[in-house]
Design an enzyme around this catalytic site. Structure first.
Site, PDB file in Angstrom:
ATOM      1  N   ASP A 504       0.881  -1.071   0.077  1.00 33.75           N
ATOM      2  CA  ASP A 504       0.143   0.211   0.058  1.00 33.75           C
ATOM      3  C   ASP A 504       0.750   1.238   0.011  1.00 33.75           C
ATOM      4  O   ASP A 504       1.978   1.090   0.550  1.00 33.75           O
ATOM      5  CB  ASP A 504      -0.837  -0.135   1.500  1.00 33.75           C
ATOM      6  CG  ASP A 504      -1.702   1.215   1.336  1.00 33.75           C
ATOM      7  OD1 ASP A 504      -2.279   1.586   0.483  1.00 33.75           O
ATOM      8  OD2 ASP A 504      -1.730   1.868   2.517  1.00 33.75           O
ATOM      9  N   ASP A 703      -1.280  -0.808   6.441  1.00 34.83           N
ATOM     10  CA  ASP A 703      -1.599  -0.493   7.731  1.00 34.83           C
ATOM     11  C   ASP A 703      -2.964  -0.073   8.098  1.00 34.83           C
ATOM     12  O   ASP A 703      -3.476   0.346   9.186  1.00 34.83           O
ATOM     13  CB  ASP A 703      -0.613   0.830   8.159  1.00 34.83           C
ATOM     14  CG  ASP A 703      -1.090   2.033   7.329  1.00 34.83           C
ATOM     15  OD1 ASP A 703      -1.545   1.805   6.239  1.00 34.83           O
ATOM     16  OD2 ASP A 703      -0.722   3.107   7.875  1.00 34.83           O
ATOM     17  N   ASP A 707      -6.927  -2.011   4.117  1.00 34.91           N
ATOM     18  CA  ASP A 707      -5.977  -2.949   3.578  1.00 34.91           C
ATOM     19  C   ASP A 707      -6.252  -4.599   4.185  1.00 34.91           C
ATOM     20  O   ASP A 707      -5.603  -5.464   3.807  1.00 34.91           O
ATOM     21  CB  ASP A 707      -4.340  -2.814   4.031  1.00 34.91           C
ATOM     22  CG  ASP A 707      -4.065  -1.322   3.451  1.00 34.91           C
ATOM     23  OD1 ASP A 707      -4.157  -1.117   2.151  1.00 34.91           O
ATOM     24  OD2 ASP A 707      -3.387  -0.538   4.152  1.00 34.91           O
TER      25      ASP A 707
END
Length: 815
Positions: A504, A703, A707
């Protein structure tokens, strides 16, 4: 917990915490009194520097001698306190009965009622209270370790049995082998007396010293779970029973077995074999105790007391008495007691024991602090937010303990082999006995007994069973020390094989919060005035980027201006009046509403946008006077981490919900292999499925809550510890520090662990593959070599110790 050096040379210890330190490992050190002291971490060195005399020497509680803490070879822990000894004998006496040497000090508290115990080799076995594993026979251990637990009671018991049994076994051995050693006992005292002496000396070893072994062996037969204790009990029991019949009823044996004083005796074989097994168990328990050093070191980080601030002043209370909302004072050099927030004062905090990062972090009012971290030079007051099992440190300890009990998929191979191993060995032993009885040289019966007992003894499956669990226990503890938390062994094994890493962007590659990066003044206004005008308008805005503009203005120290007639134009920006001027701040659409050429504004913004930044225009009285750009900065550590991950053979894919222009700008700067921009949480999970569908092994690092689906879908999910709890719960690996370098550490650890496990399994398989045929006597027709049962017992014990020793090498791996 005991810790004694196995070397004859002087060891180097951290005089504060007692850990063994490699002087050449670049650890902290300092000089005092002409001697150089080495430390495991900066925190220990700081404690030593504050009061060196408190850590230079200790008094042996047994003999009263002064012992140098930094070079003491023998150390033991009792009730959370370390004691140093001048010799191993003093340490043995202390651990056998610590209360005898500590006066009125209370004995270690027993484990709390209801404590669950499990087997280190077979974690599916869980019961309340201690006992033996019904599968492998090993003593069960508490599922959650205790920092204040005393020495391993089984280790103390086995050492006591060894001290009593070893002289007896040695005496039996000397009596039996006296003729070969030039000591004709039979000639001096008579053969009958020597035979009875062997019986009297060997019987206590078999009946009492080795009683735990026979108890486990019998249990394995009753439950049908044959294991190493089955083989040991059958082998030594057969040797002792044969000898007993030979002593009490020699006439039942054929003339070919009758010697000068009767049929042969194997009392010395049974006694010496059992003592060798006992020595192996003591070595194994001692080595296994060291595998928990990392988790005990984590638990030791938390202080036992805290200084609570009250209306009547400060009071020292037990850590158990601290409640959420309490205000606690932390003085220089003290450990932070629990998780909380600083409310008064400021100080640098050493968080290396939690995050693995060596540079202290400056904390001030409003900043969070973590229990177990070390306060450096300042003093502050904090408000407790998380206490007891809710603290970060407690959750880390629980996660590591769970990981150490988990099983890697590679263990399934060892389990399948072990399932057939013991019955096969018993069959081989019977075949060897029959073969030697049928075609062996005279006395064939004696050779048959030796071969059968040797096969049973040497074919211990313990090394096979320990190969994987020991490596997992050591590596998960080592990972915790470096800020890499492994949820289970399966995640570790899978991560060693991963070929694609999906990342990410926000909060993983970047800091996770936008900040003001560029200010472009157009016309005659200075940059600070441009920032001040934009900040004045954004104070009335709820836009996510407003905070970045306001923080940027504060950092630059610009004058504070007030806006009147504020108006938020949906989807375009904000307007207002400042110092009599009409000011607008927003996108090109808002500028077009003011009569400015939107194409010209876009042209001026494009360089900033192509750099992956969000650009906004500022107009005053209908003129374009400035541009401001906001971006989520890339973490300083990210570029190096990406290079290291590439060197580790990983393909890097960035999946983000940001625009393609922003994503591509970040990818170009970092050298990322593939980019998927503008993806939703579901599309991230679909990307994982797409890559796995191509036969790729995929890890995902993120995080945020968005996600979590992708983390769960990946072969291995990696949660940045600074992120949302749901992300952490969905991951197999958690990085305490939200830093990609932790992924590099995890990759190094995973590959080293699997390499270590494969080495252990190779040792165990080869050992048994070669050892059993030799014990059965396949070399005798060619070389006249028949393995002694005593040699077989020594080899069996050393095989387990060698596997554990190889696993312990993971403690030294550089991450």
């Amino acid at each position: 917990m005991s810790d004694s050096a196995t070397m004859d040379t002087v060891v180097t210890r951290d005089p504060v915490c007692g850990m063994t330190v490699d002087p050449n490992a670049g650890k902290p050190q300092t000089e005092h009194g002409g001697h150089v002291y080495h430390f495991c971490r900066e925190g220990c060195r700081d404690k030593f520097a504050a009061d060196p005399d408190a850590y230079v020497e200790a008094t042996d509680p047994v003999c009263g001698m002064s012992v140098n803490r930094a070079t003491a070879r023998y150390m033991s822990k009792h009730e959370g306190e370390r004691f140093y000894f001048c010799s191993g004998r003093c340490q043995e006496k202390f651990e056998a009965a610590p209360g005898d040497y500590l006066g009125d000090r209370p004995a270690p508290e027993p484990m709390p009622e209801g404590t669950l115990y499990t087997c280190p080799m077979d974690p599916e076995i869980v019961q309340e209270g201690p006992g033996d594993c019904p599968i492998c026979g090993m003593a069960l251990e508490p599922m959650m370790p205790s920092a204040d637990a005393g020495p391993n009671p089984e280790l103390i018991d086995f050492r006591r049995r060894l001290w009593i049994g070893a002289p007896l076994a040695l005496s039996v051995f000397l009596l039996e082998m006296g003729g070969m050693l030039g000591l004709p006992w039979a000639h001096w005292f008579g053969g009958g007396i020597v035979r009875w002496l062997q019986f009297l000396l060997a019987t206590p070893v078999v009946v009492w010293v080795a009683q735990p072994f026979f108890k486990r062996g019998w249990s394995s037969i009753v439950t049908g779970r044959l294991n190493m204790w089955t083989l040991i009990a059958l082998g030594t029991g057969a040797a002792y029973a044969f000898s007993l019949v030979s002593l009490l009823a020699p006439g039942v044996f054929p003339p070919t077995l009758q010697g000068d004083h009767g049929p042969p005796l194997y009392f010395e074989a049974s006694a010496v074999i059992l003592i060798l097994v006992l020595i192996g168990q003591v070595m194994e328990l001692t080595a296994r105790d060291r595998t928990g050093d990392a988790i005990r070191a984590l638990m030791d980080l938390s202080p036992k007391t805290a200084r609570r601030v009250t209306d009547n002043g400060d009071e020292e209370v037990s850590l158990d008495a601290v409640k959420a909302g309490d205000r606690l004072r932390v003085r220089p050099g003290e450990a932070v007691p629990v998780d909380g927030v600083v409310v008064e004062g400021r100080s640098p905090i050493d968080e290396s024991m939690i995050t693995g990062e060596p540079v202290p972090v400056e904390k001030q009012s409003g900043d969070s602090v973590t229990g177990g971290t070390l306060n450096k030079t300042g003093s502050f007051v904090m408000e407790a937010r998380a206490v007891g099992s809710d603290t970060v440190l407690s959750r880390i300890v629980a996660m590591v303990a769970q990981a150490q009990r988990s099983r890697a998929p590679i263990q399934a191979l060892a389990d399948r082999v072990a399932g057939y191993f013991v019955p096969t060995v018993i069959a081989v032993s019977i075949v060897a006995f029959i073969a030697w009885l049928a075609v062996g040289p005279s006395p064939a019966f004696g050779y048959a007994v030796v071969a059968a007992v040797s096969v049973l003894i040497i074919a211990c499956p313990c090394a096979l069973g320990l190969a994987t669990p020991m490596s997992i226990m050591v590596s998960t503890g080592r990972g915790a020390q470096a800020g890499v938390l492994i949820r289970d062994a399966e995640a570790l094994e899978r991560f060693s094989k991963v070929g694609v890493l999906v990342l990410d962007k926000t909060g993983t590659l970047t800091e996770g919060r936008p900040s003001l990066t560029d200010v472009v003044a157009l016309g005659d206004l200075p940059e600070d005035r441009v920032v001040a005008l934009a900040a004045a308008l954004e104070r009335g805005s709820e836009h996510p980027l407003a905070e970045a503009i306001l923080n940027g203005a504060e950092e630059r120290g610009v004058d504070r201006l007030d806006a009147a007639d504020f108006d938020a134009v949906t989807g375009k920006g904000v307007r207002g009046t400042i110092d009599g001027a009409d000011v607008a701040f927003g996108n090109s659409g808002l500028m077009a509403d003011l009569g400015l050429d939107p194409a010209e504004v876009e042209t001026r913004m494009r360089p900033l946008q192509e750099a992956g930044k969000t650009a906004m225009a500022l107009a005053a009285d209908g003129r374009l006077v400035g541009l401001l750009a906001v971006a989520d900065r890339i973490k300083e550590t990210t570029p190096r981490a990406i290079r290291d991950l590439h060197e580790a053979g990983l393909t890097i894919v960035m999946a983000t919900g940001d625009s393609e222009a922003t994503a591509m700008a970040v990818a170009r700067e970092l050298g990322i292999d593939q980019v998927r921009a503008g993806v939703s949480p579901k599309q991230k999970a679909d990307l994982i499925a797409e890559l796995k569908g191509k036969g790729r092994s995929v890890a995902m690092a993120g995080d945020g809550v968005n996600d979590a689906p992708a983390l769960a879908a990946a072969d291995v999910g990696i949660a940045m510890g600074t992120g949302a709890d749901v992300a952490v719960e969905s991951a197999g690996i958690t990085l305490v520090k939200g830093d990609l370098r932790g992924i590099v550490r995890a990759r190094t650890l995973a590959q080293a662990t699997m390499r270590n496990i494969r080495q252990n399994l190779f040792f165990a398989f080869v050992y048994n593959t070669v050892g059993v045929p030799i014990a059965a006597g396949v070399l005798f027709p060619f070389f006249g070599v028949l393995l002694s049962p005593m040699i077989a017992a020594a080899a069996m014990s050393l095989s387990s110790v060698s596997v554990i020793g190889n696993a312990l090498r993971l403690r030294k791996i550089r991450l």
